[in-house]
Design a protein around this motif. Structure first.
Motif, PDB file in Angstrom:
ATOM      1  N   ALA A 229       9.844  12.459  -5.134  1.00  0.00           N
ATOM      2  CA  ALA A 229      10.257  12.704  -3.690  1.00  0.00           C
ATOM      3  C   ALA A 229      11.045  11.389  -3.418  1.00  0.00           C
ATOM      4  O   ALA A 229      10.773  10.451  -3.596  1.00  0.00           O
ATOM      5  N   TRP A 230      12.094  11.913  -2.830  1.00  0.00           N
ATOM      6  CA  TRP A 230      13.016  10.547  -2.374  1.00  0.00           C
ATOM      7  C   TRP A 230      13.262  10.744  -0.933  1.00  0.00           C
ATOM      8  O   TRP A 230      12.571  11.480  -0.282  1.00  0.00           O
ATOM      9  N   ALA A 231      13.776   9.599  -0.639  1.00  0.00           N
ATOM     10  CA  ALA A 231      14.152   9.525   0.983  1.00  0.00           C
ATOM     11  C   ALA A 231      15.096  10.366   1.439  1.00  0.00           C
ATOM     12  O   ALA A 231      15.886  10.831   1.063  1.00  0.00           O
ATOM     13  N   ASP A 252       5.691  11.155  -7.828  1.00  0.00           N
ATOM     14  CA  ASP A 252       6.310   9.960  -7.741  1.00  0.00           C
ATOM     15  C   ASP A 252       7.241  10.012  -6.260  1.00  0.00           C
ATOM     16  O   ASP A 252       8.181  10.893  -5.941  1.00  0.00           O
ATOM     17  N   ALA A 253       6.896   9.283  -5.436  1.00  0.00           N
ATOM     18  CA  ALA A 253       7.307   8.946  -4.078  1.00  0.00           C
ATOM     19  C   ALA A 253       7.991   7.642  -3.983  1.00  0.00           C
ATOM     20  O   ALA A 253       7.435   6.508  -4.127  1.00  0.00           O
ATOM     21  N   GLY A 254       9.334   7.972  -3.578  1.00  0.00           N
ATOM     22  CA  GLY A 254      10.160   6.613  -3.309  1.00  0.00           C
ATOM     23  C   GLY A 254      11.081   6.316  -4.608  1.00  0.00           C
ATOM     24  O   GLY A 254      10.708   6.686  -5.713  1.00  0.00           O
ATOM     25  N   ALA A 255      12.251   5.872  -4.286  1.00  0.00           N
ATOM     26  CA  ALA A 255      13.216   5.385  -5.236  1.00  0.00           C
ATOM     27  C   ALA A 255      14.098   4.562  -4.790  1.00  0.00           C
ATOM     28  O   ALA A 255      14.673   4.793  -3.532  1.00  0.00           O
ATOM     29  N   GLN A 258      13.941   2.630  -1.291  1.00  0.00           N
ATOM     30  CA  GLN A 258      13.736   3.653  -0.206  1.00  0.00           C
ATOM     31  C   GLN A 258      12.419   4.560  -0.204  1.00  0.00           C
ATOM     32  O   GLN A 258      12.302   5.016  -1.114  1.00  0.00           O
ATOM     33  N   GLY A 259      11.680   4.161   0.748  1.00  0.00           N
ATOM     34  CA  GLY A 259      10.373   4.985   0.708  1.00  0.00           C
ATOM     35  C   GLY A 259      10.428   6.312   1.233  1.00  0.00           C
ATOM     36  O   GLY A 259      11.283   6.814   2.046  1.00  0.00           O
ATOM     37  N   ALA A 279       8.121   1.390  -2.386  1.00  0.00           N
ATOM     38  CA  ALA A 279       8.879   1.040  -1.173  1.00  0.00           C
ATOM     39  C   ALA A 279       8.112   1.459   0.055  1.00  0.00           C
ATOM     40  O   ALA A 279       8.832   2.089   0.813  1.00  0.00           O
ATOM     41  N   GLY A 280       6.911   1.269   0.252  1.00  0.00           N
ATOM     42  CA  GLY A 280       6.312   1.694   1.473  1.00  0.00           C
ATOM     43  C   GLY A 280       6.057   3.548   1.499  1.00  0.00           C
ATOM     44  O   GLY A 280       5.822   3.902   2.669  1.00  0.00           O
ATOM     45  N   SER A 281       6.166   3.989   0.291  1.00  0.00           N
ATOM     46  CA  SER A 281       6.101   5.415   0.523  1.00  0.00           C
ATOM     47  C   SER A 281       4.627   5.778   0.538  1.00  0.00           C
ATOM     48  O   SER A 281       3.653   4.937   0.437  1.00  0.00           O
ATOM     49  N   SER A 282       4.296   6.885   0.942  1.00  0.00           N
ATOM     50  CA  SER A 282       2.945   7.334   1.292  1.00  0.00           C
ATOM     51  C   SER A 282       2.783   8.852   0.619  1.00  0.00           C
ATOM     52  O   SER A 282       3.463   9.689   1.054  1.00  0.00           O
ATOM     53  N   VAL A 283       1.599   9.077  -0.071  1.00  0.00           N
ATOM     54  CA  VAL A 283       1.402  10.303  -0.504  1.00  0.00           C
ATOM     55  C   VAL A 283      -0.215  10.898   0.138  1.00  0.00           C
ATOM     56  O   VAL A 283      -0.986   9.946  -0.094  1.00  0.00           O
ATOM     57  N   GLN A 284      -0.071  11.833   0.949  1.00  0.00           N
ATOM     58  CA  GLN A 284      -1.268  12.256   1.700  1.00  0.00           C
ATOM     59  C   GLN A 284      -2.049  13.454   0.946  1.00  0.00           C
ATOM     60  O   GLN A 284      -1.198  14.635   1.021  1.00  0.00           O
ATOM     61  N   LEU A 285      -3.134  13.364   0.474  1.00  0.00           N
ATOM     62  CA  LEU A 285      -3.832  14.620  -0.122  1.00  0.00           C
ATOM     63  C   LEU A 285      -4.727  15.381   0.721  1.00  0.00           C
ATOM     64  O   LEU A 285      -5.571  14.504   1.532  1.00  0.00           O
ATOM     65  N   GLU A 286      -4.295  16.476   1.034  1.00  0.00           N
ATOM     66  CA  GLU A 286      -5.020  17.129   2.070  1.00  0.00           C
ATOM     67  C   GLU A 286      -5.465  18.628   1.364  1.00  0.00           C
ATOM     68  O   GLU A 286      -5.159  19.123   0.223  1.00  0.00           O
ATOM     69  N   GLY A 287      -6.497  19.142   2.011  1.00  0.00           N
ATOM     70  CA  GLY A 287      -7.253  20.622   1.466  1.00  0.00           C
ATOM     71  C   GLY A 287      -7.830  20.106   0.296  1.00  0.00           C
ATOM     72  O   GLY A 287      -8.415  19.313   0.085  1.00  0.00           O
ATOM     73  N   ASP A 288      -7.721  21.302  -0.495  1.00  0.00           N
ATOM     74  CA  ASP A 288      -8.631  21.141  -1.760  1.00  0.00           C
ATOM     75  C   ASP A 288      -7.799  20.814  -3.055  1.00  0.00           C
ATOM     76  O   ASP A 288      -7.560  21.564  -3.814  1.00  0.00           O
TER      77      ASP A 288
END
Length: 313
Positions: A229-231, A252-255, A258-259, A279-288
């Motif tokens: 995932a890129w910005a 992989d989040a950010g490159a 850039q977050g 770079a300040g990225s966030s990966v949020q896990l939701e659900g199952d």
């Protein structure tokens, strides 16, 4: 062949800079300049009619899909070692029932598909690119073959469904470029990508997502990221299986400094490969969501070039 502007996993050039100077129009013109005659629908190299589909022999040609057109039921013969590039222009086009038979051994470092939609909604469905490419880099680019490259000017929406991509040397779906350009979205659904380098599914714009899809790395030397995932994001991942067998990074989040933000729902990913936030990225896990993935080819996704070309009929 013209080369798509790409960055490797170690590049530090900002995303916007690497896309300057080569937008969709110049990309199409430069592609056409290196073939004897730029081809359009139905006129590409050596073609032979079949009962259910047309056979097109790769001959270093470019096929252009025009605004509102449908290109379907084609089997592309890659066994002679030549390249072929399919480029879209305009909006509301459709590519369906297309299979590539044989590995791309051309070594040109080009993209098989150069795609964008200029403000409408376009569709890619039932495509087989499972025979892959060799590992060579293009002589002028230092990049290997890419399956799908999305032009920075892409400003509409593209649905990709039931697409099978395996063994490509430089990204399966390179869809991050619109993040610094037109801002168009991509929805990858019920697709499968395996054993590609750099990354398998690569997205950047809010509204872009990967759903009901599988990523598999089970061969040495093809350890590309699962989903990159890129910005600016936000990128959504839902109902996916990301089986990396400990290779590289699952999500992989950010490159390039850039977050971005990634929302993950009901998805299993390889815990050993893990999740990276740059770079300040966030990966949020939701659900199952969990860490016991089993990446399978989704139902309805073709497993051979002939199956794809024949379509549902």
């Amino acid at each position: 062949m013209a080369q798509n502007p790409r960055t490797s996993e170690t590049d530090t050039t900002p995303n916007a800079d690497r896309n300057n100077g080569l937008h969709r129009r110049t990309y199409v013109r430069s592609l056409a300049a290196v073939v004897t005659a730029a081809t359009t629908l139905g006129a590409a190299g050596t073609a032979a009619a079949q009962d259910d589909y047309e056979v097109i022999e790769a001959a270093n040609q470019n096929i252009t899909i025009e605004d509102g057109e449908t290109w379907e039921n084609k089997l592309i013969d890659m066994t002679n070692g030549q390249d072929i590039t399919i480029t879209t222009v305009g909006s509301d086009w459709t590519i369906r029932n297309v299979g590539f038979k044989g590995k791309n051994n051309s070594g040109t470092g080009s993209a098989t598909f150069g795609i964008s939609d200029a403000g409408g909604s376009s569709t890619i469905e039932n495509v087989y690119l499972g025979d892959g490419s060799d590992g060579r880099n293009g002589s002028s680019t230092g990049h290997g073959q890419t399956a799908f490259w999305v032009d920075p000017d892409h400003s509409g929406h593209i649905d990709m469904q039931n697409v099978n991509i395996q063994g490509f040397a430089d990204n399966a779906v390179y869809g991050s470029s619109p993040g610094s350009g037109g801002g168009g979205t991509i929805h990858i659904d019920s697709c499968f990508a395996a054993n590609c380098r750099v990354s398998h599914f690569r997205l950047a714009t809010e509204g872009s997502k990967v759903t009901n899809s599988g990523v598999l790395v089970d061969e040495e030397g093809y350890a590309g990221r699962g989903i990159w995932a890129w910005a600016p994001g936000t990128i959504e991942i839902e109902d996916c299986q990301i089986e990396m067998n400990g290779n590289h990074t699952a999500i992989d989040a950010g490159a390039n400094g850039q977050g971005t933000e990634v929302l993950v729902r009901n998805t299993d990913y390889d815990e050993q490969a893990g999740i990276a936030e740059h770079a300040g990225s966030s990966v949020q896990l939701e659900g199952d969501s969990g860490t016991d993935p089993e990446a399978l080819i989704p139902s309805g996704t073709p497993t051979s070039a002939e199956e794809a070309a024949a379509g549902d009929d």
